[in-house]
Design a protein around this motif. Sequence first.
Motif, mmCIF file in Angstrom:
data_model
loop_
_atom_site.group_PDB
_atom_site.id
_atom_site.type_symbol
_atom_site.label_atom_id
_atom_site.label_comp_id
_atom_site.label_asym_id
_atom_site.label_seq_id
_atom_site.Cartn_x
_atom_site.Cartn_y
_atom_site.Cartn_z
ATOM 1 N N VAL A 189 0.841 -1.180 -0.084
ATOM 2 C CA VAL A 189 -0.100 0.013 0.074
ATOM 3 C C VAL A 189 0.897 1.342 -0.057
ATOM 4 O O VAL A 189 1.574 1.423 0.748
ATOM 5 N N ASP A 190 0.892 1.962 -0.868
ATOM 6 C CA ASP A 190 1.788 3.306 -1.113
ATOM 7 C C ASP A 190 1.330 4.337 -0.376
ATOM 8 O O ASP A 190 0.726 5.338 -0.930
ATOM 9 N N LEU A 191 1.750 4.181 0.788
ATOM 10 C CA LEU A 191 1.292 5.557 1.803
ATOM 11 C C LEU A 191 2.747 5.867 2.268
ATOM 12 O O LEU A 191 3.770 4.891 2.535
ATOM 13 N N ASP A 192 2.719 7.159 2.678
ATOM 14 C CA ASP A 192 4.029 7.807 3.131
ATOM 15 C C ASP A 192 3.916 8.420 4.384
ATOM 16 O O ASP A 192 3.556 9.847 4.236
ATOM 17 N N PHE A 193 4.075 7.858 5.405
ATOM 18 C CA PHE A 193 3.948 8.598 7.014
ATOM 19 C C PHE A 193 5.181 9.275 7.495
ATOM 20 O O PHE A 193 6.338 8.866 7.042
ATOM 21 N N ASP A 194 5.085 10.003 8.338
ATOM 22 C CA ASP A 194 6.323 10.643 8.928
ATOM 23 C C ASP A 194 6.751 9.770 10.102
ATOM 24 O O ASP A 194 8.081 9.811 10.436
ATOM 25 N N PHE A 195 5.955 9.106 10.954
ATOM 26 C CA PHE A 195 6.410 8.467 11.873
ATOM 27 C C PHE A 195 5.396 7.009 12.159
ATOM 28 O O PHE A 195 4.331 7.227 11.767
ATOM 29 N N GLY A 196 5.953 6.153 12.539
ATOM 30 C CA GLY A 196 5.130 4.806 12.693
ATOM 31 C C GLY A 196 5.316 4.210 14.077
ATOM 32 O O GLY A 196 6.509 4.264 14.777
ATOM 33 N N ILE A 197 4.259 3.440 14.448
ATOM 34 C CA ILE A 197 4.319 2.525 15.545
ATOM 35 C C ILE A 197 3.693 1.249 15.179
ATOM 36 O O ILE A 197 2.720 0.959 14.589
ATOM 37 N N ARG A 198 4.455 0.072 15.572
ATOM 38 C CA ARG A 198 3.965 -1.387 15.235
ATOM 39 C C ARG A 198 4.191 -2.156 16.478
ATOM 40 O O ARG A 198 5.089 -2.414 16.895
ATOM 41 N N GLU A 199 2.995 -2.615 16.875
ATOM 42 C CA GLU A 199 2.817 -3.781 17.820
ATOM 43 C C GLU A 199 3.817 -4.902 17.334
ATOM 44 O O GLU A 199 4.011 -5.428 16.024
ATOM 45 N N PHE A 200 4.718 -5.636 18.149
ATOM 46 C CA PHE A 200 5.362 -6.787 18.066
ATOM 47 C C PHE A 200 4.787 -7.697 16.920
ATOM 48 O O PHE A 200 3.584 -8.359 17.219
ATOM 49 N N ALA A 201 5.557 -7.992 15.607
ATOM 50 C CA ALA A 201 4.871 -8.864 14.880
ATOM 51 C C ALA A 201 6.143 -9.677 14.322
ATOM 52 O O ALA A 201 7.403 -9.324 14.634
ATOM 53 N N PRO A 202 5.793 -10.577 13.343
ATOM 54 C CA PRO A 202 7.089 -11.190 12.758
ATOM 55 C C PRO A 202 7.674 -10.108 11.795
ATOM 56 O O PRO A 202 7.401 -9.064 11.369
ATOM 57 N N LEU A 203 9.284 -10.493 12.015
ATOM 58 C CA LEU A 203 9.954 -9.348 11.419
ATOM 59 C C LEU A 203 9.711 -8.881 9.971
ATOM 60 O O LEU A 203 9.678 -7.428 9.676
#
Length: 760
Positions: A536-550
Amino acid sequence: MNLFDIEKKYWSHPNYPVQKHLDNIAASFVENSHKEAAFFHDTGKLTDEFQKYIKNPDHARRTTHALESALIYLMNKNYKITPESFAIFYAVLKHHGDLADTNNFLDDKLSFIDDLLETYPDLEKRLEKICDRIDLSLDLDLEEFCNLFDLEDFVEEYDLVAFENYFLIKDVFSRLIFSDKYEAIFKESYSEKKSHQWKTYISNLVKLIESKNNKMAFVRNQARKEIITTYKKNKAKRIFIIGAPTGIGKTFSALQLALEICHDKNKKRIINALPMTSIIDQTHEEYSLILGNNDLLKFHHLTHSKSYISHDNEGRKERESLSKQQNDFTAMSWSSDAVIVTTFNQLLNIFYSNKNRDLVKFWTIRDSVIILDEIQAIPRVLIQDLAKTITYLSKSFNIDFILMSATIPGIKQFIPKGIMAELLDKRYFSMDFNNRYSIQINTQINDMESLLSVAKTNYKNNNSLLCVVNSKKLSLDIYSELKDNLRKNISSSELFFLNTNIIPKCRASIISTIKKRLQKKQKTLLVSTQVVEAGVDLDFDFGIREFAPLYSMIQAAGRINRENREGLNKSAKLIVTGKIGYCPYHPTDLLKEEVIELFSSEINENRILPLLEKYFQIVMDRVAPDPLLYQNMQKLDFETVYHIYLNNFMKAIPNVEPVFVEIEKGLHQTFFLRIDTLHKKMKQPGKSMEEKMECRSKLKSILKKISQYVINVSKNETDGLQDLHEIVQIKVCPYEFVKNGTKYSCEKGWLGEKTLTLNF
């Protein structure tokens, strides 16, 4: 080549001679195996019983013809079983059904003459009548026929246990069922398009790419040219690997590579398979800028048919109906377009399904280029089988494969080095441009409160923020909390929410809106599940990701500072939290301790490659030493192969039910009336086969439109909901429940607690 001369008075379809049907089907492909299958497959229709039925279907009993046709074919071969004769026999026998597990099916259906004659008491008379009408003198010995299959292991006894025989049978079967259906709809033989405008498309692509001018353009062009140059030095290879960081322009680079291969090696088509429908829509849009739509097909379960064929106004209603059937079949069989953009599901079903509906397009993969994009989405338990499959098909079916990912998994170690080439230098992972973001794991963020605090702080300091979590329930809880807590500080137009509890039509609209906002640099905060990650071609400034497969974490990071915007290089970051909500991943897929150790400190994008290589080596070391499907494929267990594949690729989710969400008043009634009209038409006596096919074609089109409003929910939450229609087993959430927000909210999706905790 014409094996028979059958009188015109014998029909295969209403008012249509058997001989013409057989001739047209045989002429559709040049292979002798196809021509034999074509000429014999409907000889069983020459019985009195079938002719009585086809000339008066409302008053005559339905009858068989595939068994008789297969028997006549094998008897004509003097009961000799070879890989080719068996492939033809089995294709003829099953051409109106699905391929079964060979040993079990033959033992159950054909090995006992008493059982066979009990089911078909006049079989010998039928066979004699057929032989008389095709002027064929055969030794009609049913006992000898049954003895062929009265074995403990038929496949082993006749030396049919072989990987290549699995695909040989599929190939013969596919050509037969495709050309049979094609002839029934078009009343002519199929003829493949002989040439395509590969060179023109390459020129269009290069012009489009060179017209782009942004910070990443130079590096993307450099990578693309390196890919093509390295390919030119390795033309003889058949499997090409493009391992490159996200945002490097793999989509256009792979398309140019595929076009170059097609031009150099005289290929017939390009098939690009991707893991998600949202990526397909985007890729199709980008491809259309280069190819137009004449030679391009987007195909997945939500797409509608292209318009290939139209007719003049004479007999307009009849001709429109015919065009609808023709267009539907052309699209679903992949028989016309030079470039097809589809899902992994559609492509892998061709490899591993036993279903007639999937195998009707198996023949189209021969002489093609197949792109497997985001290959990390293939479950690791299937990696060895996929490697064996593409290795075999590349050689025996003249297919070139392009495998792509920002995190190429360990599939390379299962592919012979002599047929494989890596096309992009690893330096692209460590170049200066490739320092768009960093990844930092912080397991101290392990509850919703701490995650919310991090989200609020970093959204205040950035223009846009992406927050991805593992479960739908957690995503909704976070969204609701943010909406309440940030009400005073942000406009409601800044906060967005995505998960699979929102109907597909609305999900696509939300992604489109977010993309436009990000391009305009408007304040935007998105809370989502992994539905937003790959492609999905989206471009954010900052991200948070809950732990998931690498690989999932890397995909989320690929939505951060994607275009390498100036001023963000130092601040663009993906923070990975500890486990917060329900985790749908198996511990063996998470490798949590190992990943935390690899990312013990904050890692910039240009330092990730060595960690990825270590990670995938750990993953592949834990893969079972033997392939999952290979042995059953060798034994020709078609149905078992498909079940094992499904259980490991798309596991069935228990206790769920599809629900149509009526987001507009009267929407259900509109669809109901259209379906009901078709249903009543199909039930009317005297309807021809063509008229029934027309109704079924229209029904399929309606169901695809309906699917844009359908989500899967817990069965426990569908009590009291009515079916959409008696022939469509989908429940309806009526508009009143959407309007008052008791079951579905256009903002938050399905609101049932049990559905929120389901893993899909």
